[in-house]
Scaffold this motif. Structure first.
Motif, PDB file in Angstrom:
ATOM      1  N   ARG A  61       0.831  -1.218   0.000  1.00  0.00           N
ATOM      2  CA  ARG A  61       0.000   0.000   0.000  1.00  0.00           C
ATOM      3  C   ARG A  61       0.857   1.255   0.000  1.00  0.00           C
ATOM      4  N   GLY A  62       2.009   1.188   0.642  1.00  0.00           N
ATOM      5  CA  GLY A  62       2.856   2.357   0.719  1.00  0.00           C
ATOM      6  C   GLY A  62       3.917   2.438  -0.359  1.00  0.00           C
ATOM      7  N   SER A  63       3.937   1.476  -1.270  1.00  0.00           N
ATOM      8  CA  SER A  63       5.042   1.394  -2.229  1.00  0.00           C
ATOM      9  C   SER A  63       4.688   1.693  -3.674  1.00  0.00           C
ATOM     10  N   ALA A  64       3.435   1.568  -4.045  1.00  0.00           N
ATOM     11  CA  ALA A  64       3.085   1.716  -5.460  1.00  0.00           C
ATOM     12  C   ALA A  64       1.670   2.260  -5.594  1.00  0.00           C
ATOM     13  N   ASP A  65       1.545   3.469  -6.119  1.00  0.00           N
ATOM     14  CA  ASP A  65       0.211   4.046  -6.246  1.00  0.00           C
ATOM     15  C   ASP A  65      -0.544   3.543  -7.468  1.00  0.00           C
ATOM     16  N   ASP A  66       0.105   2.686  -8.287  1.00  0.00           N
ATOM     17  CA  ASP A  66      -0.604   2.087  -9.423  1.00  0.00           C
ATOM     18  C   ASP A  66      -1.134   0.701  -9.082  1.00  0.00           C
ATOM     19  N   ILE A  67      -0.997   0.279  -7.813  1.00  0.00           N
ATOM     20  CA  ILE A  67      -1.506  -1.018  -7.363  1.00  0.00           C
ATOM     21  C   ILE A  67      -2.569  -0.772  -6.301  1.00  0.00           C
ATOM     22  N   ASP A  68      -3.750  -1.319  -6.538  1.00  0.00           N
ATOM     23  CA  ASP A  68      -4.867  -1.189  -5.607  1.00  0.00           C
ATOM     24  C   ASP A  68      -5.096  -2.556  -4.964  1.00  0.00           C
ATOM     25  N   LEU A  69      -4.654  -2.703  -3.718  1.00  0.00           N
ATOM     26  CA  LEU A  69      -4.835  -3.969  -3.006  1.00  0.00           C
ATOM     27  C   LEU A  69      -6.292  -4.051  -2.569  1.00  0.00           C
ATOM     28  N   VAL A  70      -7.068  -4.914  -3.236  1.00  0.00           N
ATOM     29  CA  VAL A  70      -8.501  -4.990  -2.961  1.00  0.00           C
ATOM     30  C   VAL A  70      -8.871  -6.177  -2.082  1.00  0.00           C
ATOM     31  N   ALA A  71      -7.942  -7.135  -1.927  1.00  0.00           N
ATOM     32  CA  ALA A  71      -8.232  -8.296  -1.078  1.00  0.00           C
ATOM     33  C   ALA A  71      -6.921  -8.853  -0.531  1.00  0.00           C
ATOM     34  N   ALA A  72      -6.915  -9.133   0.764  1.00  0.00           N
ATOM     35  CA  ALA A  72      -5.789  -9.805   1.414  1.00  0.00           C
ATOM     36  C   ALA A  72      -6.418 -10.849   2.321  1.00  0.00           C
ATOM     37  N   VAL A  73      -6.399 -12.093   1.869  1.00  0.00           N
ATOM     38  CA  VAL A  73      -7.148 -13.150   2.550  1.00  0.00           C
ATOM     39  C   VAL A  73      -6.245 -14.342   2.869  1.00  0.00           C
ATOM     40  N   PRO A  74      -6.590 -15.097   3.926  1.00  0.00           N
ATOM     41  CA  PRO A  74      -5.749 -16.221   4.334  1.00  0.00           C
ATOM     42  C   PRO A  74      -6.101 -17.567   3.695  1.00  0.00           C
ATOM     43  N   SER A  75      -7.118 -17.615   2.836  1.00  0.00           N
ATOM     44  CA  SER A  75      -7.477 -18.924   2.263  1.00  0.00           C
ATOM     45  C   SER A  75      -8.008 -18.789   0.836  1.00  0.00           C
ATOM     46  N   TRP A  76      -7.888 -19.894   0.116  1.00  0.00           N
ATOM     47  CA  TRP A  76      -8.374 -19.988  -1.255  1.00  0.00           C
ATOM     48  C   TRP A  76      -9.873 -19.712  -1.322  1.00  0.00           C
ATOM     49  N   SER A  77     -10.640 -20.326  -0.406  1.00  0.00           N
ATOM     50  CA  SER A  77     -12.100 -20.147  -0.444  1.00  0.00           C
ATOM     51  C   SER A  77     -12.490 -18.692  -0.197  1.00  0.00           C
ATOM     52  N   GLU A  78     -11.732 -17.987   0.660  1.00  0.00           N
ATOM     53  CA  GLU A  78     -12.041 -16.580   0.909  1.00  0.00           C
ATOM     54  C   GLU A  78     -11.727 -15.720  -0.312  1.00  0.00           C
ATOM     55  N   LEU A  79     -10.715 -16.096  -1.080  1.00  0.00           N
ATOM     56  CA  LEU A  79     -10.448 -15.372  -2.329  1.00  0.00           C
ATOM     57  C   LEU A  79     -11.633 -15.515  -3.274  1.00  0.00           C
ATOM     58  N   LEU A  80     -12.071 -16.744  -3.491  1.00  0.00           N
ATOM     59  CA  LEU A  80     -13.160 -16.992  -4.442  1.00  0.00           C
ATOM     60  C   LEU A  80     -14.470 -16.333  -4.007  1.00  0.00           C
ATOM     61  N   ALA A  81     -14.679 -16.216  -2.697  1.00  0.00           N
ATOM     62  CA  ALA A  81     -15.915 -15.627  -2.174  1.00  0.00           C
ATOM     63  C   ALA A  81     -15.830 -14.112  -2.024  1.00  0.00           C
ATOM     64  N   HIS A  82     -14.660 -13.541  -2.201  1.00  0.00           N
ATOM     65  CA  HIS A  82     -14.468 -12.106  -1.979  1.00  0.00           C
ATOM     66  C   HIS A  82     -15.277 -11.297  -3.001  1.00  0.00           C
ATOM     67  N   PRO A  83     -15.943 -10.222  -2.564  1.00  0.00           N
ATOM     68  CA  PRO A  83     -16.774  -9.430  -3.488  1.00  0.00           C
ATOM     69  C   PRO A  83     -15.980  -8.749  -4.609  1.00  0.00           C
ATOM     70  N   GLU A  84     -14.674  -8.567  -4.449  1.00  0.00           N
ATOM     71  CA  GLU A  84     -13.848  -7.936  -5.489  1.00  0.00           C
ATOM     72  C   GLU A  84     -13.294  -8.944  -6.506  1.00  0.00           C
TER      73      GLU A  84
END
Length: 135
Positions: free
Chosen positions: A28-51
């Protein structure tokens, strides 16, 4: 064609919560061209994430979930997501297999943030990026 004017929509999947939090803050503090929209601890949470789906996923190669990385890579590719793998170690055979399954690159978790940002940008463009540890 990738619109490089829009920020790169990034998701990170790593089951080590401390690393997940640190990497999230770092990026978040290193690149203003990267928008971190999800940081999740599991595969299932990635797939279920609204983004989801996102542009690029930084995926921990060693998630302890018994789902083969080749299946994850296939699912991400079919969703139009570029994938960069990361791990704490770099065993060349494992890396070759992952690249053969559709990953665009491989990073070790000890990479400097500049290298991680470079790898994310390469993945957005469909380009390969390998950690310098494999060279």
């Amino acid at each position: 064609m990738v619109d490089t004017e829009d920020p790169i929509r990034l998701a990170i999947v790593d089951d080590h919560r401390m690393l997940l939090g640190a990497l999230s803050e770092w990026l978040r503090g290193s690149a203003d061209d990267i928008d971190l929209v999800a940081a999740v601890p599991s595969w299932s949470e990635l797939l279920a994430h609204p983004e989801f789906p996102v542009d690029v996923v930084l995926l921990d190669l060693d998630l302890r979930d018994n789902i083969p990385v080749s299946l994850k890579l296939s699912m991400l590719k079919s969703a139009g997501v570029q994938t960069m793998l990361m791990s704490t170690y770099s065993e060349p055979a494992v890396v070759r297999e992952a690249l053969g399954s559709g990953a665009l690159g491989y990073l070790v978790k000890s990479e400097p943030v500049e290298n991680i940002v470079e790898a994310i940008r390469a993945a957005r463009l469909g380009e390969t990026y390998l950690t310098h540890e494999l060279e």
